[in-house]
Design an enzyme around this catalytic site. Structure first.
Site, PDB file in Angstrom:
ATOM      1  N   PHE A 112       0.823  -1.222   0.000  1.00  0.00           N
ATOM      2  CA  PHE A 112       0.000   0.000   0.000  1.00  0.00           C
ATOM      3  C   PHE A 112       0.851   1.264   0.000  1.00  0.00           C
ATOM      4  O   PHE A 112       0.388   2.328  -0.396  1.00  0.00           O
ATOM      5  CB  PHE A 112      -0.977  -0.015   1.191  1.00  0.00           C
ATOM      6  CG  PHE A 112      -0.496   0.673   2.423  1.00  0.00           C
ATOM      7  CD1 PHE A 112       0.226   0.006   3.390  1.00  0.00           C
ATOM      8  CD2 PHE A 112      -0.778   2.020   2.631  1.00  0.00           C
ATOM      9  CE1 PHE A 112       0.664   0.649   4.536  1.00  0.00           C
ATOM     10  CE2 PHE A 112      -0.349   2.674   3.773  1.00  0.00           C
ATOM     11  CZ  PHE A 112       0.384   1.984   4.723  1.00  0.00           C
ATOM     12  N   LYS A 113       2.104   1.143   0.414  1.00  0.00           N
ATOM     13  CA  LYS A 113       2.981   2.313   0.439  1.00  0.00           C
ATOM     14  C   LYS A 113       3.105   2.967  -0.941  1.00  0.00           C
ATOM     15  O   LYS A 113       3.402   4.156  -1.038  1.00  0.00           O
ATOM     16  CB  LYS A 113       4.383   1.929   0.924  1.00  0.00           C
ATOM     17  CG  LYS A 113       4.456   1.145   2.222  1.00  0.00           C
ATOM     18  CD  LYS A 113       4.230   2.003   3.438  1.00  0.00           C
ATOM     19  CE  LYS A 113       4.684   1.386   4.745  1.00  0.00           C
ATOM     20  NZ  LYS A 113       4.049   0.126   5.128  1.00  0.00           N
ATOM     21  N   ASP A 114       2.911   2.188  -1.993  1.00  0.00           N
ATOM     22  CA  ASP A 114       3.015   2.734  -3.357  1.00  0.00           C
ATOM     23  C   ASP A 114       2.052   3.886  -3.594  1.00  0.00           C
ATOM     24  O   ASP A 114       2.372   4.817  -4.332  1.00  0.00           O
ATOM     25  CB  ASP A 114       2.695   1.648  -4.395  1.00  0.00           C
ATOM     26  CG  ASP A 114       3.840   0.664  -4.574  1.00  0.00           C
ATOM     27  OD1 ASP A 114       5.002   1.076  -4.462  1.00  0.00           O
ATOM     28  OD2 ASP A 114       3.553  -0.517  -4.840  1.00  0.00           O
TER      29      ASP A 114
END
Ligand SMILES: *Cc1c(COP(=O)(O)O)cnc(C)c1O
Length: 493
Positions: A112-114
């Site tokens: 999810f960091k993307d």
């Protein structure tokens, strides 16, 4: 004239514009940048939900990052979300049986960091325009931030990036993702210690007079890609609205209905973005904070005592193996009546004694919104298996922590589970959970899981198979500052 909504430190009055806050990352007094008027002018929901993901980004950013021009925001949005994601919705909502799950892992590094780290380099590049400075990003990672940041910043103009990760405490795939990173402006280094050691030392480098002097001489600004940077936090607010929109469009809720979100949590960045969405007008009743065995947040939300003096557990959800949740400071700031003095005292207690206790009134306010729970390793394995048996949906261990905690609550509103990583990043543990013997080779494991889950292996992960290792350095925590100073000169030549 309208008062410009300046950002300032949670611990005092140090104020700056959004662009300055993004370049600087963390306030000079060690606090985090906040904006007091977040809840003053709520977003008009029914109009906002007509927008597609990219439009939502631009409208929301215009409000929160007011010193960017519309043209700049348009370019940033296109560069970040134009073609990096393998789903047009960016964060699609799926259902496992009746459980809504918001999949946040469709970006280039499958975590999810993307969503935020595709955007942060764009925002930073625009903020640098017209200045002579260069930026050196130093980031501590528990596994996923590192790769997403490296990938986002690869070959960015006038920006260097250095990632520290705890040796032996990330999954093999996570390690390979970082060690094989391409780009002339990147470096990766393992440290002997855990994530908290890496993060505290990175914070200490920001405070260090010696480092400060050196970097000023070289016209280098130190910055961070951790979720303490508002340029990372703000992009995460958008998908809470996108989730609501999809629930509405699929007829699961009426416009204005309250919903809950359950969020697997480590540094409190993701779930804080949910709280920001609520402050901005999204009808959110509860935010459920799901922790693994490192359940410092669960204990805090139940008792009002934050105590990091406890053993550190290495779990199968390594990106949540964290005992100091930096972003909690921002939530405390809003909940205690925006009282910097109080926040400052608590953070001093944390720094000096590893512990602080908040007052009853603030705790009651927090507990009205935030619920919590935790899930140990055995329960995580069992949850992956249970969900698969029930719905054929394969989830990663972090998501499974959330799923397990969510089931402990019977809430009257629908609860959306946030899925934070692709199961292919943690293939070996996922196969074990599904009671399948994993092959010795990680890439064969991916193929096993692909057949079983009947879905494709994310391209970026399978490609690791053939990439050369570029970074194998391991150092002691005490050497981090020297390492940063040397590397910065090299990377920003
Ligand atoms: C970083 C991460 C988390 C924790 O998110 P925070 O914003 O630190 O709370 C959870 N799951 C995965 C897969 C992550 O990479």
């Amino acid at each position: 004239m309208v008062q410009q909504p300046y950002y300032h430190s949670t611990r005092g009055k140090e104020a700056c514009t959004p662009k300055e806050a993004i370049l600087q990352g963390i306030a000079r007094d060690g606090g985090l940048f906040v904006w007091d008027d977040l809840d003053q002018d709520p977003i008009k929901l029914s109009a906002f939900l007509q927008y597609d993901y990219q439009q939502m980004v631009q409208v929301l950013f215009k409000k929160l990052l007011w010193d960017y021009t519309e043209e700049e925001l348009k370019e940033c949005t296109l560069a970040a979300y134009g073609d990096h994601f393998d789903d047009v919705l960016i964060t699609p909502l799926v259902f496992a049986k009746n459980q809504p799950i918001l999949e946040l892992f469709h970006g280039p590094t499958s975590a999810f960091k993307d969503v935020a780290l595709c955007m942060l380099p764009q925002l930073m590049t625009k903020a640098l325009k017209g200045k002579q400075e260069k930026v050196m990003i130093i980031t501590a990672t528990s596994g996923d931030t590192g790769k997403a940041a490296l990938s986002g910043f690869q070959d960015a103009d006038r920006i260097g990036i250095l990632v520290f990760y705890p040796e032996g405490k990330v999954s093999n795939i996570q390690r390979l993702q970082m060690a094989t990173q391409a780009g002339n402006n990147v470096d990766v280094c393992a440290i002997r210690g855990n994530f908290d050691d890496a993060q505290s030392n990175v914070k200490a480098i920001f405070q260090s007079e010696g480092a400060k002097r050196l970097f000023e001489e070289e016209h280098i600004v130190l910055s961070s890609a951790n979720s303490i940077n508002i340029g990372r936090l703000i992009p995460q607010i958008v998908y809470y609205f996108a989730a609501y929109k999809q629930m509405y469009e699929q007829g699961k809720i009426q416009m204005g209905d309250l919903v809950n979100f359950c969020v697997p949590t480590g540094n409190f960045g993701n779930v804080l973005a949910g709280y920001y969405a609520k402050l901005l007008g999204l009808p959110v009743r509860h935010l459920i904070v799901a922790a693994n065995e490192n359940k410092v947040l669960d204990d805090f939300l139940r008792t009002g005592v934050y105590d990091r003096n406890r053993p550190f557990h290495k779990t199968i959800s390594p990106s949540m193996d964290i005992l100091i949740s930096s972003n909690l400071e921002r939530m405390l700031y809003y909940m205690c009546g925006k009282d910097s003095k109080k926040v400052n005292d608590w953070m001093c207690d944390l720094a000096n004694h590893g512990r602080y206790q908040i007052d009853e009134e603030t705790l009651a306010k927090i507990q009205d919104v935030f619920l919590s729970g935790y899930c140990d390793n055995a329960q995580t394995f069992a949850e992956i298996h249970r969900v698969y048996e029930e719905s054929n949906y394969v989830m990663d261990p972090h998501t499974a922590v959330g799923s397990h905690v969510l089931r402990q609550y019977a809430l009257s509103e629908p609860t959306i589970l946030l899925s934070t990583a692709s199961p292919f990043k943690f293939t070996r543990d996922v196969l074990c959970a599904l009671q399948i013997t994993p092959a010795d080779d990680d890439f064969q494991c991916m193929e096993q899981l692909s057949r079983l889950a009947n879905c494709k292996i994310p391209k970026g992960l399978y490609a690791l198979k053939d990439l050369p290792i570029r970074f194998e350095q391991v150092i002691d925590c005490t050497d981090m500052e020297t390492y940063v100073c040397e590397k910065a000169k090299e990377l920003l030549k």
